[in-house]
Design an enzyme around this catalytic site. Structure first.
Site, PDB file in Angstrom:
ATOM      1  CE  LYS A   1      -2.469   1.973  13.493  1.00 62.81           C
ATOM      2  NZ  LYS A   1      -2.859   1.344  12.224  1.00 62.81           N
TER       3      LYS A   1
ATOM      4  CD  GLU B   1      -1.059   0.627   3.660  1.00 62.02           C
ATOM      5  OE1 GLU B   1      -1.416   1.818   3.615  1.00 62.02           O
ATOM      6  OE2 GLU B   1      -1.373  -0.154   4.573  1.00 62.02           O
TER       7      GLU B   1
END
Length: 785
Positions: free
Chosen positions: A199, A57
């Site tokens: 996360k 990415e």
């Protein structure tokens, strides 16, 4: 073939394959470049020939790391893919066009646009917006999120995507509906994503529940742990939430991906790769940082798209930067693991075939684009990169040998005279160790350990030794874009160096196989382009190159504005600077080498080569020597005062002075006697009138003589930094190389004179002398006094 043909005709008619969701755009051959989507030649060729391809990415570069750190990270990630046998496909939006596979220049420009209003963060919903507005004259750069990258990777036929962390369900999403588009994309796009979970400030249980609803298979790498394991929590290996599935290794992940894509299913796969243990932050410690960050976000009223960046920044502050280093470590680990998964998947497809053939149905109509090659070495360039790896900024560029070093230390049997050298024509008892070395490698690593930004330029063979060396350098964070792999068809082998040392660890005899560098002539233009693009402060070359190439390289480096240094390597090779056929060795101030660091034997060989070539009889040489101001009488006395009678009797000061017209700074390594610095000073140099330098000024040019900008001669004997006892000497390999690397690392700072850097360089050399490594890792902690 029949299945592929039926599938393609249904796309043309706008129909769907029974039992599947509509495909994006319901159009065939999307990956045959359009005005909206461009796929690089390298990526297209890799897909069509069954090579492992890994999608990367770009949001991490446009909205994660600042410039130029993002460029360094981009190059490192692509290098990891290549090192492990894959082809990187960095995906992003460049000038309003979706790109699968950015070339180095485009990647640098995209990274440099980070933080600008015209650089956007793009998910699925944003793609048509940014691509369409280009038609109206509005062009944007953009970093693609996980969702955006998955879509474009799938359209190109790429099945494996390595990234950092996954988006997820935010806390309180039952009322805010704040759910990352990454999750819904995993439910509709068949790409295998390797990440370190999501996360830990997100709602991990609800994230996994949402992925289950979307039909996404989620499995976590066990890394040798028995039984079921936790789904990772990005910075921490454990989250307290069990992973739905557990897999052992990359081969299992590849097998699952192979089955998934051959059914075919239209949902994605998530393979969670826990952060490496050494970089992990304990969960209880991380939980404290997260709770504090969330409280601060709530107090500040931070919501929506601003919430995650705010929390991440606060976590970085609260953790003292540990979260940032952990983030980098897990990204590197994911890319490495993702590449191995892609490689194993390619093996499955090669060995077992596919209902869609060897390539994805999206790319079935693409003809491989032939890559221009004129020789096996040119092929090596294409195998490394379609347009060469990204050119990184570098304070120092080092060109020369990267080798596997074998150190054989003579260890006499009890009762044998330890003062006797090894016996010839028979075997000798010894302790043998192996390490990654080579003169240029050692010089580069020493400079890197001292904090310099270094680019190493060398060639390796397509063999285990070469691949191991690349992996080690990349793992240490060194730039590897200058290291080229020559294919086996050339007969090239990674260089090897065997040192046989006596019982005191002093070199007795050595054997060096550096023939690979003689096969790399066609790579010189590529390396020269890197130098011209990087514009380093210093360029260093060892004498493993032939004489003609050395001269060309030094001239190119000078044209790039770099200072230059020459490492003589050995008595035989040290002469190459003065023996280039049909090449005139220029004198000061047009010299091409600023500094050299020979030992006593190498200095003698260099001086003899210059004399035998008639260079010490040329008029331009005499002009500079006369300008030095050394009197025809009394010079010996002055040499003895500064450099000792012993060295003067050996002719060391005399030889050094006579080489100054060609190399205005000669640092002769004297082993336990230290280092002799002999240096030509320019007119107006402050040392000519300094009381501190006065004892070391051998001669001054007359005031009326401004010829050649020569001011005088500085000579100084530096005692050793430390007299190392025999029992503390681990290896002599790399000691001299360390000296040069450490020296130039200080000179590259710009305001440090040579004489101030010598003691530092000697201290670094001592640390290598005490280390089994070719360059002592303890150098990292060394500070300039």
């Amino acid at each position: 073939m029949f299945v592929r043909s039926i599938t393609r005709s249904r796309w043309k008619l706008g129909g769907n394959i029974p039992g599947t969701r509509p495909l994006i755009g319901q159009k065939c051959s999307i990956s045959t470049n359009t005005s909206f989507l461009k796929i690089s030649d390298e990526v297209r060729e890799a897909i069509n020939t069954g090579k492992p391809v890994v999608a990367l990415e770009s949001t991490i570069y446009t909205h994660g790391y600042p410039y130029p750190q993002n460029v360094a990270l981009a190059s490192e990630l692509e290098s990891i893919v290549r090192i492990h046998g894959g082809v990187p496909a960095t995906i992003g939006i460049f000038d309003g066009v979706a790109r699968v596979g950015l070339d180095p220049e485009e990647l640098i420009r995209l990274a440099a646009s980070a933080g600008k209003d015209t650089t956007l963060k793009l998910s699925r919903r944003d793609l048509s917006y940014v691509l369409g507005l280009r038609l109206t004259g509005k062009t944007f750069h953009g970093g693609t999120t996980i969702a955006g990258t998955m879509i474009l990777a799938h359209l190109a036929g790429i099945k494996v995507f390595a990234t950092g962390g996954l988006g997820g369900v935010h806390r309180g999403a039952e009322s805010t509906m704040d759910i990352s588009a990454d999750l819904t994309e995993l439910g509709r796009t068949p790409v295998a994503v390797i990440s370190s979970g999501c996360k830990s400030f997100l709602d991990i249980p609800r994230t996994l529940e949402y992925l289950e609803t979307e039909g996404t298979s989620v499995a976590t790498f066990a890394d040798g742990r028995p039984g079921m394991v936790d789904f990772p929590a990005f910075w921490s290996r454990d989250s307290g939430v069990r992973s739905p599935l557990t897999i052992q290794d990359e081969k299992e992940a590849a097998a699952i991906t192979y089955a998934h894509t051959n059914l075919p299913l239209t949902s994605g796969l998530l393979f969670a790769n826990p952060i490496p243990s050494e970089a992990s932050i304990p969960k209880n410690e991380m939980d404290t940082f997260i709770e504090d960050a969330i409280k601060q976000a709530d107090a500040a009223g931070i919501t929506g798209k601003d919430n995650t960046p705010f929390i991440l920044n606060k976590i970085k502050e609260l953790s003292g930067g540990k979260s940032l280093s952990a983030n980098r470590a897990l990204i590197l680990s994911n890319v490495r693991r993702g590449t191995i998964v892609a490689r194993e998947l390619a093996h499955f497809e090669s060995n077992h075939g596919s209902v869609n053939g060897n390539t994805n149905t999206y790319t079935s109509s693409i003809s491989p684009t032939p890559l221009p090659t004129t020789s096996p070495v040119a092929s090596a360039l294409e195998a490394t990169s379609s347009k060469d790896s990204a050119i990184l900024s570098a304070d120092i560029v080092v060109a020369g040998a990267l080798a596997v070093d074998y150190s054989c230390d003579f260890t006499p049997f009890p009762g044998q005279d330890s003062n006797q050298p090894p016996q010839l024509h028979t075997s000798n008892p010894s302790t043998i160790s192996q390490s990654i070395g080579g003169v240029a490698h050692n010089v580069a690593k020493a400079a890197y350990y001292c904090g310099s930004d270094v680019l190493l330029q060398s060639a390796i063979g397509d063999d285990l030794s070469g691949h191991v060396a690349l992996q080690q350098l990349a793992a240490e964070g060194m730039q590897v874009s200058g290291i080229k792999t020559l294919p086996s068809i050339t007969g090239a082998r990674t260089a090897q160096y065997v040192a046989m040392n006596d019982s005191k660890k002093d070199l007795f005899v050595a054997m060096a196989d550096m023939g690979i560098l003689e096969k790399a002539d066609e790579l010189l233009p590529v390396w020269t382009q890197q130098i011209l693009a990087a514009r380093p402060k210093w360029f260093l070359a060892d004498a493993n190159w032939d004489a003609g190439n050395l001269h060309k390289w030094f001239k190119d480096a000078k044209n790039a504005g770099a200072h230059t240094a020459f490492e003589p390597v050995s008595t035989a090779k040290s002469t190459r600077l003065f023996t280039a056929p049909d090449v005139e060795v220029p004198v000061f101030p047009n010299h091409i080498v600023d500094i050299t660091t020979p030992n006593i034997c190498e200095l003698g060989s260099m001086h003899a080569a210059a004399r035998n070539a008639g260079l010490l009889e040329r008029q331009d040489w005499w002009t500079v020597v006369d300008a030095l101001g050394i009197p025809s009488f009394g010079a010996r006395t002055r040499f003895q005062d500064v450099a000792t009678r012993k060295l003067t009797d050996q002719g060391i000061p005399q030889q050094s002075v006579q080489l100054l017209p060609f190399i205005p700074c000669v640092l002769t390594k004297l082993g336990p006697q230290g280092v002799l610095l002999t240096m030509l000073l320019r007119k107006g140099d402050s040392r000519l009138t300094s009381s501190e330098a006065l004892p070391y000024i051998i001669a001054r040019t007359g005031i009326e003589d401004n010829l050649h900008d020569v001011g005088g001669v500085y000579m100084r004997l530096f005692p050793p930094a430390e007299v190392v006892s025999e029992k503390d000497i681990a290896s002599v390999n790399g000691v001299g190389d360390t000296f040069l690397g450490a020296l130039v690392s200080q000179l590259a700072k710009g305001d440090i004179p040579v004489e101030k850097a010598v003691d530092f360089a000697q201290e670094a050399a001592v640390l290598t002398l005490k280390s089994r490594e070719s360059v002592g890792p303890e150098i990292r902690a060394l500070k300039m006094k």
